[in-house]
Design an enzyme around this catalytic site. Structure first.
Site, PDB file in Angstrom:
ATOM      1  N   HIS A 135      47.494 -61.591  14.691  1.00 18.16           N
ATOM      2  CA  HIS A 135      48.193 -60.829  15.789  1.00 18.16           C
ATOM      3  C   HIS A 135      49.273 -61.500  16.167  1.00 18.16           C
ATOM      4  O   HIS A 135      50.051 -61.127  17.149  1.00 18.16           O
ATOM      5  CB  HIS A 135      47.334 -60.738  17.259  1.00 18.16           C
ATOM      6  CG  HIS A 135      45.914 -60.010  16.768  1.00 18.16           C
ATOM      7  ND1 HIS A 135      45.999 -58.701  16.410  1.00 18.16           N
ATOM      8  CD2 HIS A 135      44.727 -60.460  16.842  1.00 18.16           C
ATOM      9  CE1 HIS A 135      44.695 -58.527  16.361  1.00 18.16           C
ATOM     10  NE2 HIS A 135      43.928 -59.467  16.578  1.00 18.16           N
ATOM     11  N   ASP A 166      39.715 -58.269   9.067  1.00 19.00           N
ATOM     12  CA  ASP A 166      39.303 -58.800  10.186  1.00 19.00           C
ATOM     13  C   ASP A 166      38.998 -57.310  11.029  1.00 19.00           C
ATOM     14  O   ASP A 166      39.756 -56.160  10.824  1.00 19.00           O
ATOM     15  CB  ASP A 166      40.420 -59.382  11.108  1.00 19.00           C
ATOM     16  CG  ASP A 166      40.086 -59.833  12.654  1.00 19.00           C
ATOM     17  OD1 ASP A 166      39.544 -60.949  12.681  1.00 19.00           O
ATOM     18  OD2 ASP A 166      40.222 -58.844  13.512  1.00 19.00           O
ATOM     19  N   HIS A 200      40.073 -56.238  13.805  1.00 21.51           N
ATOM     20  CA  HIS A 200      41.430 -55.884  14.356  1.00 21.51           C
ATOM     21  C   HIS A 200      42.406 -55.693  13.499  1.00 21.51           C
ATOM     22  O   HIS A 200      42.536 -56.440  12.699  1.00 21.51           O
ATOM     23  CB  HIS A 200      41.435 -56.837  15.661  1.00 21.51           C
ATOM     24  CG  HIS A 200      40.496 -57.127  16.485  1.00 21.51           C
ATOM     25  ND1 HIS A 200      39.750 -58.107  16.329  1.00 21.51           N
ATOM     26  CD2 HIS A 200      40.030 -56.179  17.676  1.00 21.51           C
ATOM     27  CE1 HIS A 200      38.798 -57.965  17.641  1.00 21.51           C
ATOM     28  NE2 HIS A 200      38.953 -56.891  18.237  1.00 21.51           N
ATOM     29  N   ASP A 249      34.298 -60.307  12.589  1.00 23.33           N
ATOM     30  CA  ASP A 249      34.046 -59.650  13.781  1.00 23.33           C
ATOM     31  C   ASP A 249      33.438 -58.248  13.671  1.00 23.33           C
ATOM     32  O   ASP A 249      33.144 -57.302  14.543  1.00 23.33           O
ATOM     33  CB  ASP A 249      35.070 -59.710  14.865  1.00 23.33           C
ATOM     34  CG  ASP A 249      36.471 -59.688  14.341  1.00 23.33           C
ATOM     35  OD1 ASP A 249      36.580 -59.426  12.861  1.00 23.33           O
ATOM     36  OD2 ASP A 249      37.443 -59.879  15.186  1.00 23.33           O
TER      37      ASP A 249
HETATM   38  C1  SP5 Z   1      41.724 -62.665  15.803  1.00 26.75           C
HETATM   39  C2  SP5 Z   1      41.029 -61.610  16.830  1.00 26.75           C
HETATM   40  O1  SP5 Z   1      40.011 -61.262  16.366  1.00 26.75           O
HETATM   41  N1  SP5 Z   1      41.583 -61.354  18.016  1.00 26.75           N
HETATM   42  C3  SP5 Z   1      40.815 -60.507  18.559  1.00 26.75           C
HETATM   43  C4  SP5 Z   1      41.547 -60.185  19.859  1.00 26.75           C
HETATM   44  C5  SP5 Z   1      40.785 -59.282  20.769  1.00 26.75           C
HETATM   45  N2  SP5 Z   1      40.762 -59.314  22.182  1.00 26.75           N
HETATM   46  C6  SP5 Z   1      40.106 -58.332  22.817  1.00 26.75           C
HETATM   47  C7  SP5 Z   1      38.916 -58.317  23.100  1.00 26.75           C
HETATM   48  C8  SP5 Z   1      38.533 -57.185  24.031  1.00 26.75           C
HETATM   49  C9  SP5 Z   1      36.742 -58.013  24.635  1.00 26.75           C
HETATM   50  N3  SP5 Z   1      36.381 -56.936  25.585  1.00 26.75           N
HETATM   51  C10 SP5 Z   1      36.000 -57.930  26.811  1.00 26.75           C
HETATM   52  C11 SP5 Z   1      36.022 -57.003  27.997  1.00 26.75           C
HETATM   53  C12 SP5 Z   1      35.671 -57.948  29.097  1.00 26.75           C
HETATM   54  N4  SP5 Z   1      35.555 -56.962  30.452  1.00 26.75           N
HETATM   55 ZN    ZN Z   2      39.464 -59.721  14.944  1.00 28.37          ZN
END
Ligand code: SP5
Ligand code: ZN
Length: 322
Positions: free
Chosen positions: A141, A175, A177, A264
């Site tokens: 990212h 990944d 994302h 993930d």
């Molecule tokens: C490298 C990688 O996998 N980065 C991922 C970043 C994602 N961040 C957002 C995750 C959203 C999780 N939601 C939690 C909600 C709490 N209210």
């Molecule tokens: Zn990720």
């Protein structure tokens, strides 16, 4: 049968935010240092050797990130006290990517781990070479001058940039994302192709990119390919999509393959919503390996401390099966 070389340094634990923030609410930091610690411990228990990375100077990082951005991460880390955490600024695009005192050091070390793996593959330039950088913080990212999504320096992009001095490079991002940083960095280039399979960005981070109509710009048109999948996608749909992605890669005829490897997408991941099985990661590894290219694997996400080691082991078993 290919044999993988694994690279790991335990010093990543100096990057240790305790929380991330959503709409002003703090929640425990998902990208904890325990992730790689348990992953490494699991691989050692199964009898694998982990090699220490060499260290590298800043030159490789500065080919991918701007100097003001790198300076910002360094100077901000340096002025923080132990256990102090700093949330966004001009250079940080969300509230999940805080800086701590050890962030710069750990981010540099993650880059060094990726570069050590890359140099192993360059030095053993048979089609059989595979190296895996077990590193954190993750990178995909991170854009030219922005941190985001737990990422500061783009380890996979820096590895790809290094390989690009020696041939054509394909980056496959598995990944959960979309790797918005990696896409941005290579969007207008035709010497590095970026192919990503990820959750639909309409409903998942990073929201702003990862759509199927993003094909690249300028001379890079045709060298970027996104495969967004709906929430709850399972093994069958994923493997069909992977085969399409592999066709894009083999059509490009690369000399090297970089894998942005996040686990993930597994069904038991605490922050993601795909339904991939453990065995699916072995199949993914086997399909990737069957292309017959030298491979640099770079660790990205994966947040379930109970399953990370098992998933990495499954993926490695698949990679070594060809
Ligand atoms: C490298 C990688 O996998 N980065 C991922 C970043 C994602 N961040 C957002 C995750 C959203 C999780 N939601 C939690 C909600 C709490 N209210
Ligand atoms: Zn990720």
């Amino acid at each position: 049968m290919r044999t993988i070389q694994l690279f790991y340094s335990p010093n990543h634990t100096v990057h240790n935010p305790t929380y991330e923030q959503y709409d002003g609410n703090k929640v425990p930091y998902a990208e904890s240092s325990d992730r790689l610690a348990v992953l490494a411990a699991h691989l050692r228990r199964t009898g694998r050797r982990l090699h220490a990375p060499r260290s590298y100077n800043l030159d490789h990082i500065l080919q991918i990130h701007t100097r003001p951005y790198v300076d910002y991460i360094r100077t901000t880390s340096r002025r923080l006290a132990v256990n102090e955490t700093l949330l966004p600024s001009n250079f940080i695009m969300d509230t999940y990517t805080p800086i701590t005192q050890g962030t710069y050091k750990a981010a540099c070390q993650a880059v060094s781990t990726a570069l050590t793996a890359t140099d192993y593959v360059l030095a053993n330039h048979s089609q059989q070479a595979i190296a895996y950088a077990l590193c954190r913080p993750p990178g995909h990212h991170a854009a030219r001058k922005h941190s985001g999504g737990y990422c500061y320096f783009n380890n996979a992009a820096i590895a790809a940039q290094h390989l690009a001095q020696h041939g054509r490079v394909a980056i496959l991002d598995i990944d959960y994302h979309h790797g918005n940083g990696t896409q941005e960095l290579f969007y207008e280039r035709s010497d590095v192709v970026y192919v990503s399979i990820h959750a639909d960005p309409n409903v998942q981070f990073p929201y702003s990119s990862g759509y199927a109509n993003e094909f690249g710009g300028e001379v890079g048109v045709g060298y970027n390919r996104n495969y967004p999948l709906p929430l709850h996608s399972g093994d069958a749909r994923y493997m069909r999509t992977l085969h399409q992605a592999i066709t894009d890669i083999t059509d490009f005829n690369p000399d090297f393959l970089v894998i942005s490897a996040g686990f993930d997408g597994h069904i038991d991941d605490p922050i993601c919503q795909f339904n991939l099985s453990t065995q699916c990661y072995e199949h993914i590894g086997a399909v990737i390996s069957s292309i017959g290219l030298p491979i640099v694997v770079v660790q990205e996400g994966g947040y379930n401390l109970e399953t990370l080691g098992i998933l990495a082991e499954a993926f490695i078993t698949g990679l070594e099966s060809h």
